[in-house]
Motif scaffolding. Structure first.
Motif, PDB file in Angstrom:
ATOM      1  N   MET A   1       6.522 -21.382  -2.159  1.00  0.00           N
ATOM      2  CA  MET A   1       7.721 -20.718  -3.006  1.00  0.00           C
ATOM      3  C   MET A   1       8.775 -20.463  -2.055  1.00  0.00           C
ATOM      4  O   MET A   1       8.568 -20.197  -0.969  1.00  0.00           O
ATOM      5  CB  MET A   1       7.110 -19.543  -3.907  1.00  0.00           C
ATOM      6  N   GLU A   2      10.024 -20.165  -2.605  1.00  0.00           N
ATOM      7  CA  GLU A   2      10.974 -19.742  -1.679  1.00  0.00           C
ATOM      8  C   GLU A   2      10.831 -18.200  -1.349  1.00  0.00           C
ATOM      9  O   GLU A   2      10.353 -17.515  -2.420  1.00  0.00           O
ATOM     10  CB  GLU A   2      12.416 -19.924  -2.477  1.00  0.00           C
ATOM     11  N   LEU A   3      11.225 -17.764  -0.488  1.00  0.00           N
ATOM     12  CA  LEU A   3      11.032 -16.375   0.259  1.00  0.00           C
ATOM     13  C   LEU A   3      11.633 -15.537  -0.875  1.00  0.00           C
ATOM     14  O   LEU A   3      11.193 -14.372  -1.197  1.00  0.00           O
ATOM     15  CB  LEU A   3      11.787 -16.285   1.440  1.00  0.00           C
ATOM     16  N   ASP A   4      12.961 -15.826  -1.472  1.00  0.00           N
ATOM     17  CA  ASP A   4      13.812 -14.923  -2.323  1.00  0.00           C
ATOM     18  C   ASP A   4      13.005 -14.955  -3.532  1.00  0.00           C
ATOM     19  O   ASP A   4      12.814 -14.049  -4.130  1.00  0.00           O
ATOM     20  CB  ASP A   4      15.185 -15.508  -2.626  1.00  0.00           C
ATOM     21  N   LYS A   5      12.449 -15.987  -4.284  1.00  0.00           N
ATOM     22  CA  LYS A   5      11.706 -15.872  -5.319  1.00  0.00           C
ATOM     23  C   LYS A   5      10.299 -14.889  -5.257  1.00  0.00           C
ATOM     24  O   LYS A   5      10.066 -14.104  -5.931  1.00  0.00           O
ATOM     25  CB  LYS A   5      11.097 -17.368  -5.466  1.00  0.00           C
ATOM     26  N   VAL A   6       9.627 -15.013  -3.954  1.00  0.00           N
ATOM     27  CA  VAL A   6       8.544 -13.841  -3.778  1.00  0.00           C
ATOM     28  C   VAL A   6       9.084 -12.555  -3.792  1.00  0.00           C
ATOM     29  O   VAL A   6       8.403 -11.629  -4.494  1.00  0.00           O
ATOM     30  CB  VAL A   6       7.746 -14.188  -2.467  1.00  0.00           C
ATOM     31  N   LYS A   7      10.266 -12.313  -3.213  1.00  0.00           N
ATOM     32  CA  LYS A   7      10.948 -11.107  -3.266  1.00  0.00           C
ATOM     33  C   LYS A   7      11.285 -10.576  -4.467  1.00  0.00           C
ATOM     34  O   LYS A   7      10.894  -9.400  -5.006  1.00  0.00           O
ATOM     35  CB  LYS A   7      11.970 -10.906  -2.307  1.00  0.00           C
ATOM     36  N   SER A   8      11.416 -11.383  -5.438  1.00  0.00           N
ATOM     37  CA  SER A   8      12.092 -11.085  -6.682  1.00  0.00           C
ATOM     38  C   SER A   8      11.000 -10.482  -7.579  1.00  0.00           C
ATOM     39  O   SER A   8      10.998  -9.928  -8.600  1.00  0.00           O
ATOM     40  CB  SER A   8      12.887 -12.131  -7.445  1.00  0.00           C
ATOM     41  N   LEU A   9       9.564 -11.101  -7.045  1.00  0.00           N
ATOM     42  CA  LEU A   9       8.543 -10.688  -7.693  1.00  0.00           C
ATOM     43  C   LEU A   9       7.775  -9.529  -7.389  1.00  0.00           C
ATOM     44  O   LEU A   9       6.856  -8.707  -7.806  1.00  0.00           O
ATOM     45  CB  LEU A   9       7.317 -11.840  -7.667  1.00  0.00           C
ATOM     46  N   MET A  10       8.416  -9.011  -6.361  1.00  0.00           N
ATOM     47  CA  MET A  10       8.007  -7.646  -5.714  1.00  0.00           C
ATOM     48  C   MET A  10       8.924  -6.455  -6.061  1.00  0.00           C
ATOM     49  O   MET A  10       9.848  -6.322  -5.508  1.00  0.00           O
ATOM     50  CB  MET A  10       7.617  -7.800  -4.184  1.00  0.00           C
ATOM     51  N   ASP A  11       8.445  -5.437  -6.692  1.00  0.00           N
ATOM     52  CA  ASP A  11       9.152  -4.368  -6.786  1.00  0.00           C
ATOM     53  C   ASP A  11       8.759  -3.322  -5.674  1.00  0.00           C
ATOM     54  O   ASP A  11       7.978  -3.424  -4.721  1.00  0.00           O
ATOM     55  CB  ASP A  11       8.881  -3.623  -8.325  1.00  0.00           C
TER      56      ASP A  11
ATOM     57  N   ASP B   1       5.594  -0.799  -0.873  1.00  0.00           N
ATOM     58  CA  ASP B   1       5.160   0.225  -0.478  1.00  0.00           C
ATOM     59  C   ASP B   1       3.562   0.169  -0.122  1.00  0.00           C
ATOM     60  O   ASP B   1       2.804   0.492   0.785  1.00  0.00           O
ATOM     61  CB  ASP B   1       5.282   1.559  -1.471  1.00  0.00           C
ATOM     62  N   GLN B   2       2.925  -0.647  -1.250  1.00  0.00           N
ATOM     63  CA  GLN B   2       1.615  -0.800  -1.034  1.00  0.00           C
ATOM     64  C   GLN B   2       1.150  -1.776  -0.126  1.00  0.00           C
ATOM     65  O   GLN B   2       0.104  -1.733   0.560  1.00  0.00           O
ATOM     66  CB  GLN B   2       1.105  -1.432  -2.485  1.00  0.00           C
ATOM     67  N   MET B   3       2.119  -2.750   0.012  1.00  0.00           N
ATOM     68  CA  MET B   3       1.897  -3.740   1.101  1.00  0.00           C
ATOM     69  C   MET B   3       2.031  -3.047   2.544  1.00  0.00           C
ATOM     70  O   MET B   3       1.361  -3.220   3.438  1.00  0.00           O
ATOM     71  CB  MET B   3       2.843  -4.820   0.911  1.00  0.00           C
ATOM     72  N   LYS B   4       3.009  -2.071   2.600  1.00  0.00           N
ATOM     73  CA  LYS B   4       3.034  -1.416   3.980  1.00  0.00           C
ATOM     74  C   LYS B   4       1.919  -0.576   4.158  1.00  0.00           C
ATOM     75  O   LYS B   4       1.406  -0.371   5.209  1.00  0.00           O
ATOM     76  CB  LYS B   4       4.429  -0.514   3.852  1.00  0.00           C
TER      77      LYS B   4
END
Length: 374
Positions: A326-336, A341-344
């Motif tokens: 997927m495109e990076l921007d598409k992945v970012k759009s799916l992450m609120d 914060d959870q990923m961090k």
């Protein structure tokens, strides 16, 4: 499974071990019997047997099942040979057959494979993961000997050898107790080892506390269980933190605990480790092994002072984008924001483990260099 008269469906645990039976875990969760005929069926029996006698033959009478009626038997308490399971050193596979009979005839039956694990086999996170706590043995004699050694360290450091749990109401005292247990185990110079040889495809064979000290070997799992047993014997509230391919320990610095035995959200631990709260600390238990001279404070400092940059998060998101094409921007759009914060939090805990592991490798490399020079 079904015939023309009756339908039988069964929900069972396909894996069991001694710890499950000792702690009262049912292995048969639900048996559903449905009368699919157009007549009532009377004087039936539900029968459960295994081909190796591990389960005592079970018979439950069923007086009547009306046409199209469905009945359930939940959490059946079948009698399992606990002595057999406690002596099992390798897994054993048997056939468990559940059947419904009328008079001398079998109306329907279902046979399932049941795997009995060795007494020291943890079945893994997919089968009652809370069973891991059963392998913590705070009352084992070898743990008592470790506590006595830890008390000597406390006396040396604080002039007070008492192991009073949270009675002092002082987080620093708790930390000293945790450090003393760490030092006592570290003094044993236990060699780090890969998991014991096993044919099992899930879970892990575990060296219990006496085996770790007798064999002078321990995996990250073995070391964590031994350390947690010491903390519990001291009257403290330990935790075990499972990650992919690794486990380490933590301890509450105040007299508290999580409400549930399993806490799937790592941010709950991260919050309690934060500088403003500092109710919990974590320890990489393989740092106690031979060849690693990391002090307790060094291990804790590396585990607690991890910050994840936005660049690091960006790298992780790019990996996700590449993995899913997927495109990076598409992945970012799916992450609120909450997901970021959870990923961090997840990356912070992983980074803590990596740092301690790297430190251990550096120490081992230096020791090898010294040996070669000598």
């Amino acid at each position: 499974m079904e015939d023309a008269k009756i339908q039988l469906t069964c929900k069972i645990d396909k894996v069991l071990n001694y710890a499950m039976i000792y702690n009262g875990f049912p292995i048969i969760h639900d048996i559903c019997i449905k009368n699919t005929s157009d007549i009532d069926l009377q004087n039936l029996t539900l029968n459960i047997v295994t081909d190796n006698g591990m389960i005592k033959p079970f018979i439950q009478g069923i007086e009547l099942i009306k046409s199209e009626e469905e009945i359930h038997f939940n959490e059946l308490e079948v009698q399992i040979d606990a002595q057999y399971l406690s002596a099992l050193t390798e897994k054993d596979i048997c056939q468990l057959t559940i059947s419904v009979k009328q008079a001398d005839g079998t109306l329907v039956s279902d046979t399932k494979k049941l795997t009995a694990l060795a007494f020291d086999q943890w079945p893994g996170v997919l089968v009652n993961p809370e069973l891991l706590a059963s392998f913590v043995m705070p009352n084992h004699p070898v743990v008592n000997s470790m506590i006595q050694l830890a008390s000597q360290y406390l006396d040396k450091w604080t002039k007070d050898p008492s192991l009073a749990g949270y009675q002092y109401g002082d987080p620093n005292r708790v930390k000293n107790m945790a450090a003393a247990a760490y030092a006592a185990i570290q003094q044993k110079n236990i060699t780090y080892a890969e998991p014991p040889s096993s044919f099992e495809s899930s879970g892990q064979r575990i060296r219990l506390a006496d085996a770790v000290l007798d064999q002078n070997l321990g995996t990250c799992m073995d070391m964590t269980l031994l350390y947690v047993a010491c903390l519990e014997q001291m009257g403290l509230n330990p935790v075990m933190i499972l990650m992919n391919g690794h486990i380490f320990a933590g301890v509450w610095l105040i007299d508290d605990s999580f409400s549930d035995i399993i806490t799937p959200d790592p941010s709950q631990i991260e919050k309690r480790m934060s500088k403003g709260i500092h109710e919990m600390t974590v320890v990489e238990c393989t740092a106690m092994c031979a060849g690693n001279h990391s002090s307790f404070d060094e291990a804790v400092a590396k585990a607690e002072n991890i910050e994840i940059s936005d660049e690091r998060v960006e790298e992780e998101l790019q990996k996700m984008a590449d993995a899913y094409k997927m495109e990076l921007d598409k992945v970012k759009s799916l992450m609120d924001d909450a997901a970021i914060d959870q990923m961090k939090d997840d990356l912070a805990i992983q980074a803590a483990v990596d740092l301690v592991r790297d430190a251990a490798k550096e120490v081992e490399a230096k020791e090898e260099e010294k040996s070669e020079e000598a």
